[in-house]
Design an enzyme around this catalytic site. Structure first.
Site, PDB file in Angstrom:
ATOM      1  N   GLY A 140       4.667   6.376  -4.394  1.00 50.53           N
ATOM      2  CA  GLY A 140       5.501   5.183  -4.452  1.00 50.53           C
ATOM      3  C   GLY A 140       6.071   4.810  -3.099  1.00 50.53           C
ATOM      4  O   GLY A 140       5.532   5.195  -2.054  1.00 50.53           O
ATOM      5  N   HIS A 163       0.802  -1.225   0.000  1.00 50.56           N
ATOM      6  CA  HIS A 163       0.000   0.000   0.000  1.00 50.56           C
ATOM      7  C   HIS A 163       0.838   1.280   0.000  1.00 50.56           C
ATOM      8  O   HIS A 163       0.365   2.318  -0.446  1.00 50.56           O
ATOM      9  CB  HIS A 163      -0.972  -0.004   1.183  1.00 50.56           C
ATOM     10  CG  HIS A 163      -2.184  -0.833   0.924  1.00 50.56           C
ATOM     11  ND1 HIS A 163      -3.431  -0.529   1.406  1.00 50.56           N
ATOM     12  CD2 HIS A 163      -2.347  -1.976   0.196  1.00 50.56           C
ATOM     13  CE1 HIS A 163      -4.301  -1.446   0.993  1.00 50.56           C
ATOM     14  NE2 HIS A 163      -3.672  -2.332   0.275  1.00 50.56           N
TER      15      HIS A 163
END
Ligand SMILES: *[C@@H]1O[C@H](CO)[C@@H](O)[C@H](O)[C@H]1NC(C)=O
Ligand SMILES: *[C@@H]1O[C@H](CO)[C@@H](O)[C@H](O)[C@H]1NC(C)=O
Length: 391
Positions: free
Chosen positions: A141, A128
């Site tokens: 990211g 996640h």
């Protein structure tokens, strides 16, 4: 590639029985090559000339291009150079990570030998943080933002409270030694993966930079999504359908809490806490009643773009094939949004050893639980506690 194309175009009318296998192998090799050719580079590796690459930059590039295994058995079983404050420890980049690895392993390994809820949470947290990125976003990211900003409060991240609190505690403790949240989260995912029995030992790199800005929204898949939506979502992260099939296999270890709250703690295959391939065939069949299959997983197990790989992982030698592919796919995922890949360092040696075989000693009780009995065991199974004294 040209040679494969040539072979593939030879008419097979004259083929004798037994050649079918050979043709299947050639087709598979050709598909592998075509896929390798389509692999995209990410971050600074997109623009750096080979002559500018460090040894680690070269290795990561080869992993991303499907030319090198992302697994490693390189291990340092010696005790750390000194305690984390000692000069000897500070002189060794991986020393602090060795201490972190000990702490994480203790929390991730259950008394049953299966991996705990916290371990599964660490894998999901790694996903996640990193997957909040796409080729059309300029930030996000694997940057630690999931725990450094309010990104965490998004509903995507339901169920990650326990691992997030633990990760923040570790961050407070180890930040003074130069550890970034981004690395802590990704190292946590890799340590959790190998602590799960049968899990791959993924090469682990450190040196990612933290970002105090929450990542873009709408980039994580939902359980209700169509196969097409998920395949496109991941394609925009440079993750092809094949790698996507490998990544969703992590559901082999999980027990859900929010997809259906009235079935809190129900697993996604018959072996929660074990990194095996049971998830793949069971998603296509009728597993015992306790197993709750995600609708998105069922769709991916049937889509023409993903069913082939799904069947490969279900078949003979599926475990090694999956571990190899998962390790590569996760390495890519764990580097999304990272723009200093060429400067990363490697601390794979601090990971615990992989376990390549495993038998649950409490299988008899687990079998009854899988048939739908003993809801009161859900939490114990989730915490990978050995279910003894119950029969
Ligand atoms: C986890 O626990 C099992 C059983 O208690 C043990 O055999 C295994 O070595 C442990 N794994 C690690 C990485 O410590
Ligand atoms: C959740 O599980 C319950 C009990 O099995 C079932 O009746 C219900 O339909 C499920 N809900 C969803 C959204 O699947």
């Amino acid at each position: 590639m040209a040679s494969f194309a040539l072979l593939a175009s030879i008419p097979i009318c004259g083929a004798h029985p037994g050649m079918a296998d050979t043709f299947a192998e050639v087709r598979r090799a050709a598909a592998k090559e075509a896929r390798a050719d389509s692999k995209q580079l990410i971050g600074d590796l997109k623009t750096l000339a080979d002559s500018k690459l460090t040894a680690i930059g070269k290795d990561i590039k080869a992993i991303l291009l499907d030319q090198k295994d992302a697994r490693s058995s390189v291990i340092d079983t010696s005790i750390p150079a000194g305690n984390v404050d000692s000069a000897a420890c500070k002189a060794d980049l991986c020393c602090v990570w060795k201490w972190i690895s000990y702490e994480m392993t203790a929390k991730f390994n259950g008394t049953s030998g299966r991996c705990t809820k916290l371990a599964r949470g660490a894998v999901r947290l790694g996903f996640h943080d990193a997957a909040v990125w796409s080729t059309s976003t300029s930030y996000g990211g694997a940057d630690g933002s999931i725990l450094l900003t309010d990104e965490f409060s998004r509903s995507d991240n339901n169920g990650l409270d326990a691992i997030s609190n633990q990760m923040k505690t570790w961050y407070t403790k180890y930040k003074p030694y130069g550890v970034s949240m981004a690395d802590l989260i990704q190292m946590g995912a890799n340590i959790a993966t190998v602590v799960c029995p049968l899990g791959p030992r993924i090469r682990s790199f450190v040196g990612r930079k933290d970002n105090a800005k929450a990542g873009p929204t709408g980039l994580l898949p939902a359980e209700t999504d169509s196969a097409d939506a998920i395949i496109k979502l991941f394609a925009a992260k440079t993750i092809d359908a094949h790698d996507l099939v490998a990544l969703v296999g992590a559901h082999t270890t999980s027990q859900q809490h929010f997809v259906n709250t009235s079935r809190d703690g129900d697993p996604q295959d018959t072996t929660p806490g074990i990194w095996d391939v049971a998830f793949y065939p069971q998603t296509q069949k009728n597993p015992p009643p306790r197993v709750l299959k995600f609708r998105s997983d069922i769709k991916l197990s049937q889509d023409s773009r993903t069913v082939g790989e799904w069947n490969e992982f279900s078949g003979s030698n599926g475990q090694d094939h999956w571990n190899e592919d998962y390790a590569k796919a996760y390495t890519r995922l764990s580097l999304l949004g990272v723009n200093n890949i060429n400067d990363l360092k490697e601390c794979t040696k601090v990971l615990p050893a992989a376990r390549n075989s495993f038998v649950s000693e409490d299988q008899k009780v687990l079998d009854m639980w899988l048939q739908g009995q003993f809801n009161q065991l859900n939490d114990m199974v989730d915490n990978a506690i050995m279910l003894t004294g119950l029969t």
